[in-house]
Design a protein around this motif. Structure first.
Motif, short mmCIF file in Angstrom:
data_model
loop_
_atom_site.label_atom_id
_atom_site.label_comp_id
_atom_site.label_asym_id
_atom_site.label_seq_id
_atom_site.Cartn_x
_atom_site.Cartn_y
_atom_site.Cartn_z
N ASP A 243 -0.78 6.47 -9.85
CA ASP A 243 0.50 6.97 -9.32
C ASP A 243 0.89 6.19 -8.07
O ASP A 243 2.06 5.81 -7.89
CB ASP A 243 0.41 8.46 -8.99
N LEU A 244 -0.08 5.97 -7.19
CA LEU A 244 0.17 5.21 -5.96
C LEU A 244 0.50 3.76 -6.29
O LEU A 244 1.36 3.14 -5.66
CB LEU A 244 -1.05 5.27 -5.04
N MET A 245 -0.18 3.23 -7.29
CA MET A 245 0.00 1.83 -7.67
C MET A 245 1.39 1.56 -8.24
O MET A 245 2.01 0.53 -7.95
CB MET A 245 -1.07 1.43 -8.70
N PHE A 246 1.90 2.50 -9.03
CA PHE A 246 3.17 2.27 -9.72
C PHE A 246 4.34 3.06 -9.13
O PHE A 246 5.40 3.16 -9.75
CB PHE A 246 3.02 2.62 -11.21
N ALA A 247 4.15 3.62 -7.94
CA ALA A 247 5.23 4.39 -7.30
C ALA A 247 6.43 3.49 -7.02
O ALA A 247 6.29 2.35 -6.57
CB ALA A 247 4.72 5.01 -6.00
N LYS A 248 7.63 4.02 -7.29
CA LYS A 248 8.85 3.24 -7.07
C LYS A 248 9.52 3.67 -5.77
O LYS A 248 9.49 4.84 -5.41
CB LYS A 248 9.82 3.44 -8.24
N GLY A 249 10.13 2.71 -5.11
CA GLY A 249 10.92 3.02 -3.91
C GLY A 249 10.12 3.09 -2.63
O GLY A 249 10.70 3.20 -1.55
N ASN A 250 8.78 3.03 -2.71
CA ASN A 250 7.97 3.09 -1.49
C ASN A 250 7.99 1.75 -0.78
O ASN A 250 8.13 1.68 0.43
CB ASN A 250 6.53 3.49 -1.85
N LEU A 251 7.85 0.68 -1.54
CA LEU A 251 7.93 -0.66 -0.98
C LEU A 251 9.30 -1.24 -1.30
O LEU A 251 9.86 -1.02 -2.37
CB LEU A 251 6.84 -1.56 -1.58
N THR A 252 9.84 -1.99 -0.37
CA THR A 252 11.19 -2.53 -0.52
C THR A 252 11.29 -3.41 -1.76
O THR A 252 10.56 -4.39 -1.88
CB THR A 252 11.58 -3.36 0.73
N ILE B 175 7.23 -2.16 -6.38
CA ILE B 175 6.52 -0.93 -6.71
C ILE B 175 5.16 -0.97 -6.04
O ILE B 175 4.57 -2.02 -5.86
CB ILE B 175 6.38 -0.71 -8.23
N GLY B 176 4.68 0.20 -5.69
CA GLY B 176 3.41 0.30 -4.97
C GLY B 176 3.55 1.28 -3.82
O GLY B 176 4.62 1.84 -3.57
N THR B 177 2.44 1.50 -3.11
CA THR B 177 2.42 2.47 -2.02
C THR B 177 1.66 1.92 -0.83
O THR B 177 0.61 1.29 -1.00
CB THR B 177 1.76 3.79 -2.47
#
Length: 243
Positions: free
Chosen positions: A187-196, A199-201
Protein backbone atom coordinates in the motif's frame (compact mmCIF):
# COMPACT_ATOMS: atom_id res chain seq x y z
CA UNK A 1 77.77 13.56 3.82
CA UNK A 2 75.90 12.17 6.79
CA UNK A 3 74.59 15.62 7.66
CA UNK A 4 73.42 16.15 4.08
CA UNK A 5 71.60 12.81 4.09
CA UNK A 6 69.97 13.61 7.43
CA UNK A 7 68.90 16.99 6.09
CA UNK A 8 67.36 15.41 2.97
CA UNK A 9 65.56 12.77 5.04
CA UNK A 10 64.23 15.49 7.31
CA UNK A 11 62.97 17.49 4.34
CA UNK A 12 61.27 14.41 2.85
CA UNK A 13 59.60 13.64 6.19
CA UNK A 14 58.34 17.23 6.49
CA UNK A 15 57.03 17.01 2.93
CA UNK A 16 55.21 13.75 3.65
CA UNK A 17 53.73 15.15 6.86
CA UNK A 18 52.59 18.27 5.01
CA UNK A 19 51.00 16.15 2.25
CA UNK A 20 49.26 13.98 4.86
CA UNK A 21 47.96 17.08 6.64
CA UNK A 22 46.51 18.47 3.40
CA UNK A 23 44.76 15.16 2.71
CA UNK A 24 43.23 15.15 6.20
CA UNK A 25 41.93 18.70 5.72
CA UNK A 26 40.47 17.83 2.31
CA UNK A 27 38.84 14.59 3.45
CA UNK A 28 37.73 15.43 6.99
CA UNK A 29 37.86 19.21 7.27
CA UNK A 30 40.18 18.96 10.28
CA UNK A 31 43.88 18.70 10.99
CA UNK A 32 43.79 15.98 13.62
CA UNK A 33 41.98 12.67 13.31
CA UNK A 34 40.48 11.68 16.68
CA UNK A 35 42.17 8.57 18.04
CA UNK A 36 39.68 5.74 18.44
CA UNK A 37 40.68 3.04 20.92
CA UNK A 38 40.54 -0.58 19.84
CA UNK A 39 36.86 -1.47 19.79
CA UNK A 40 34.99 -4.74 19.49
CA UNK A 41 32.31 -2.95 17.43
CA UNK A 42 32.86 -2.06 13.79
CA UNK A 43 31.01 0.93 12.27
CA UNK A 44 30.14 0.79 8.57
CA UNK A 45 28.74 3.82 6.71
CA UNK A 46 26.49 3.65 3.65
CA UNK A 47 25.97 7.14 2.25
CA UNK A 48 24.95 8.89 -0.95
CA UNK A 49 23.93 6.68 -3.86
CA UNK A 50 24.64 2.95 -3.88
CA UNK A 51 26.74 2.30 -6.95
CA UNK A 52 26.31 -1.05 -8.65
CA UNK A 53 27.18 -2.32 -12.10
CA UNK A 54 27.27 1.13 -13.72
CA UNK A 55 29.84 3.70 -12.59
CA UNK A 56 28.21 7.01 -11.59
CA UNK A 57 29.58 10.47 -12.45
CA UNK A 58 32.48 11.64 -10.24
CA UNK A 59 30.44 14.49 -8.71
CA UNK A 60 27.98 11.98 -7.20
CA UNK A 61 28.49 10.98 -3.59
CA UNK A 62 28.46 7.18 -3.79
CA UNK A 63 28.96 3.99 -1.82
CA UNK A 64 30.45 1.29 -4.04
CA UNK A 65 29.04 -2.10 -3.15
CA UNK A 66 32.20 -3.91 -4.31
CA UNK A 67 34.06 -2.02 -1.58
CA UNK A 68 31.63 -3.11 1.13
CA UNK A 69 31.42 -6.82 0.29
CA UNK A 70 35.03 -7.64 1.28
CA UNK A 71 34.63 -5.49 4.40
CA UNK A 72 31.63 -7.56 5.46
CA UNK A 73 33.60 -10.77 4.92
CA UNK A 74 36.48 -9.35 6.99
CA UNK A 75 34.05 -8.38 9.79
CA UNK A 76 32.66 -11.91 9.85
CA UNK A 77 36.14 -13.48 9.98
CA UNK A 78 37.79 -11.09 12.46
CA UNK A 79 37.50 -12.57 16.00
CA UNK A 80 38.18 -9.16 17.57
CA UNK A 81 35.00 -7.71 16.04
CA UNK A 82 31.96 -8.81 18.05
CA UNK A 83 29.30 -6.51 16.61
CA UNK A 84 28.47 -4.31 13.61
CA UNK A 85 26.73 -0.91 13.53
CA UNK A 86 25.60 0.40 10.14
CA UNK A 87 25.01 4.13 9.61
CA UNK A 88 22.65 4.83 6.72
CA UNK A 89 22.07 8.07 4.85
CA UNK A 90 21.33 7.01 1.29
CA UNK A 91 19.04 8.04 -1.54
CA UNK A 92 19.02 4.47 -2.84
CA UNK A 93 20.64 3.27 -6.04
CA UNK A 94 21.28 0.00 -7.85
CA UNK A 95 18.62 -2.54 -6.84
CA UNK A 96 20.70 -5.69 -7.25
CA UNK A 97 23.70 -4.14 -5.48
CA UNK A 98 21.47 -3.02 -2.62
CA UNK A 99 19.91 -6.47 -2.30
CA UNK A 100 23.37 -8.07 -2.37
CA UNK A 101 24.44 -5.86 0.54
CA UNK A 102 21.20 -6.60 2.39
CA UNK A 103 21.66 -10.35 2.05
CA UNK A 104 25.30 -10.11 3.16
CA UNK A 105 24.39 -8.07 6.25
CA UNK A 106 21.50 -10.39 7.14
CA UNK A 107 23.78 -13.46 6.88
CA UNK A 108 26.44 -12.14 9.30
CA UNK A 109 26.54 -14.32 12.42
CA UNK A 110 27.54 -11.47 14.76
CA UNK A 111 25.03 -8.98 16.26
CA UNK A 112 24.13 -6.14 13.91
CA UNK A 113 22.33 -2.81 14.40
CA UNK A 114 21.43 -0.11 11.86
CA UNK A 115 20.67 3.59 12.27
CA UNK A 116 18.85 5.55 9.56
CA UNK A 117 20.21 9.10 9.70
CA UNK A 118 18.83 11.68 7.30
CA UNK A 119 17.38 9.17 4.88
CA UNK A 120 17.18 5.48 4.04
CA UNK A 121 15.35 5.70 0.74
CA UNK A 122 14.44 3.22 -1.97
CA UNK A 123 16.85 0.24 -1.89
CA UNK A 124 18.16 1.65 1.40
CA UNK A 125 15.00 0.24 3.02
CA UNK A 126 16.00 -3.45 2.78
CA UNK A 127 19.54 -2.57 3.94
CA UNK A 128 18.11 -0.81 7.02
CA UNK A 129 15.95 -3.79 8.00
CA UNK A 130 18.65 -6.42 7.29
CA UNK A 131 20.18 -6.01 10.76
CA UNK A 132 19.12 -7.70 14.01
CA UNK A 133 17.77 -4.40 15.33
CA UNK A 134 17.09 -1.12 13.51
CA UNK A 135 16.80 2.50 14.60
CA UNK A 136 15.70 5.65 12.84
CA UNK A 137 16.40 9.24 13.86
CA UNK A 138 13.24 11.27 14.66
CA UNK A 139 13.71 13.51 11.59
CA UNK A 140 15.01 10.82 9.22
CA UNK A 141 12.87 9.74 6.27
CA UNK A 142 12.37 6.59 4.22
CA UNK A 143 10.90 6.60 0.72
CA UNK A 144 9.07 3.45 -0.35
CA UNK A 145 8.29 3.20 -4.06
CA UNK A 146 8.10 0.62 -6.87
CA UNK A 147 11.25 -0.56 -8.63
CA UNK A 148 12.30 1.79 -11.42
CA UNK A 149 14.75 1.47 -14.29
CA UNK A 150 16.63 4.33 -15.90
CA UNK A 151 17.85 4.39 -19.48
CA UNK A 152 16.58 2.33 -22.39
CA UNK A 153 13.85 -0.20 -21.62
CA UNK A 154 12.89 -2.90 -24.11
CA UNK A 155 9.11 -2.78 -24.37
CA UNK A 156 8.37 -6.50 -24.32
CA UNK A 157 6.43 -8.60 -21.77
CA UNK A 158 9.65 -10.18 -20.49
CA UNK A 159 10.92 -6.77 -19.35
CA UNK A 160 7.85 -6.17 -17.20
CA UNK A 161 8.00 -9.71 -15.84
CA UNK A 162 11.62 -9.07 -14.86
CA UNK A 163 10.62 -5.85 -13.08
CA UNK A 164 7.82 -7.66 -11.23
CA UNK A 165 10.19 -10.41 -10.08
CA UNK A 166 12.79 -7.88 -8.97
CA UNK A 167 10.12 -6.00 -7.04
CA UNK A 168 8.94 -9.22 -5.41
CA UNK A 169 12.51 -9.86 -4.26
CA UNK A 170 12.59 -6.48 -2.53
CA UNK A 171 9.14 -6.90 -0.96
CA UNK A 172 9.85 -10.44 0.27
CA UNK A 173 13.15 -9.42 1.83
CA UNK A 174 11.65 -6.44 3.66
CA UNK A 175 8.64 -8.25 5.10
CA UNK A 176 10.79 -11.23 6.19
CA UNK A 177 13.26 -8.98 8.05
CA UNK A 178 10.81 -6.54 9.65
CA UNK A 179 7.39 -6.54 11.31
CA UNK A 180 5.56 -4.74 8.51
CA UNK A 181 2.76 -6.66 6.81
CA UNK A 182 3.04 -7.36 3.07
CA UNK A 183 -0.29 -5.67 2.32
CA UNK A 184 0.71 -2.53 4.21
CA UNK A 185 4.13 -2.37 2.58
CA UNK A 186 2.59 -2.66 -0.89
CA UNK A 187 0.00 0.00 0.00
CA UNK A 188 2.83 2.38 0.89
CA UNK A 189 4.74 1.39 -2.24
CA UNK A 190 1.87 2.04 -4.65
CA UNK A 191 0.17 4.97 -2.89
CA UNK A 192 -0.84 7.74 -5.29
CA UNK A 193 -0.51 11.46 -4.67
CA UNK A 194 2.00 11.17 -1.81
CA UNK A 195 5.00 11.91 -4.00
CA UNK A 196 4.81 14.68 -6.58
CA UNK A 197 3.73 13.26 -9.96
CA UNK A 198 4.71 9.79 -8.84
CA UNK A 199 3.65 6.85 -6.72
CA UNK A 200 5.12 5.84 -3.40
CA UNK A 201 5.23 7.05 0.19
CA UNK A 202 7.67 9.11 2.22
CA UNK A 203 7.56 8.18 5.93
CA UNK A 204 9.30 10.06 8.75
CA UNK A 205 10.90 8.72 11.93
CA UNK A 206 8.13 7.52 14.23
CA UNK A 207 5.89 6.50 11.29
CA UNK A 208 8.45 3.89 10.21
CA UNK A 209 8.25 2.36 13.70
CA UNK A 210 4.44 2.50 13.80
CA UNK A 211 4.26 0.62 10.48
CA UNK A 212 6.62 -2.05 11.84
CA UNK A 213 9.31 -1.29 9.28
CA UNK A 214 11.91 -0.10 11.84
CA UNK A 215 12.22 -1.37 15.42
CA UNK A 216 12.75 1.89 17.35
CA UNK A 217 13.29 5.63 17.12
CA UNK A 218 16.77 6.47 18.34
CA UNK A 219 20.33 7.42 17.58
CA UNK A 220 23.88 6.57 18.56
CA UNK A 221 23.28 6.12 22.30
CA UNK A 222 20.38 3.71 21.82
CA UNK A 223 22.19 1.81 19.08
CA UNK A 224 25.35 1.33 21.15
CA UNK A 225 23.33 0.13 24.16
CA UNK A 226 21.47 -2.34 21.95
CA UNK A 227 24.56 -3.72 20.20
CA UNK A 228 26.33 -4.20 23.53
CA UNK A 229 23.29 -5.99 24.97
CA UNK A 230 23.15 -8.27 21.92
CA UNK A 231 26.86 -9.02 22.24
CA UNK A 232 26.47 -9.87 25.95
CA UNK A 233 23.46 -12.10 25.22
CA UNK A 234 25.43 -14.00 22.59
CA UNK A 235 28.35 -14.47 25.00
CA UNK A 236 26.00 -15.81 27.67
CA UNK A 237 24.44 -18.25 25.21
CA UNK A 238 27.88 -19.44 24.11
CA UNK A 239 28.93 -20.01 27.72
CA UNK A 240 25.77 -22.01 28.40
CA UNK A 241 26.44 -24.20 25.36
CA UNK A 242 30.01 -24.84 26.52
CA UNK A 243 28.83 -25.79 30.02
Amino acid sequence: MDKDNEKKEGQEEDKNNSSSLVQKIQQLGQTNIPQVPDSNIHVLTIIGQIEGHIQLPPQNKTTKYEHLLPQLIAIEQNPKIEGLVILLNTVGGDVEAGLALSEMIASISKPTVSIVLGGGHSIGVPIAVATDHSFIAPTATMTIHPVRLTGMVIGVPQTFEYLDKMQDRVVNFVISHSDIKEEKFKDLMFAKGNLTRDIGTNIVGKEAVEYGLINDVGGVTEAMKTINNLINQEKEQSEQVIQ
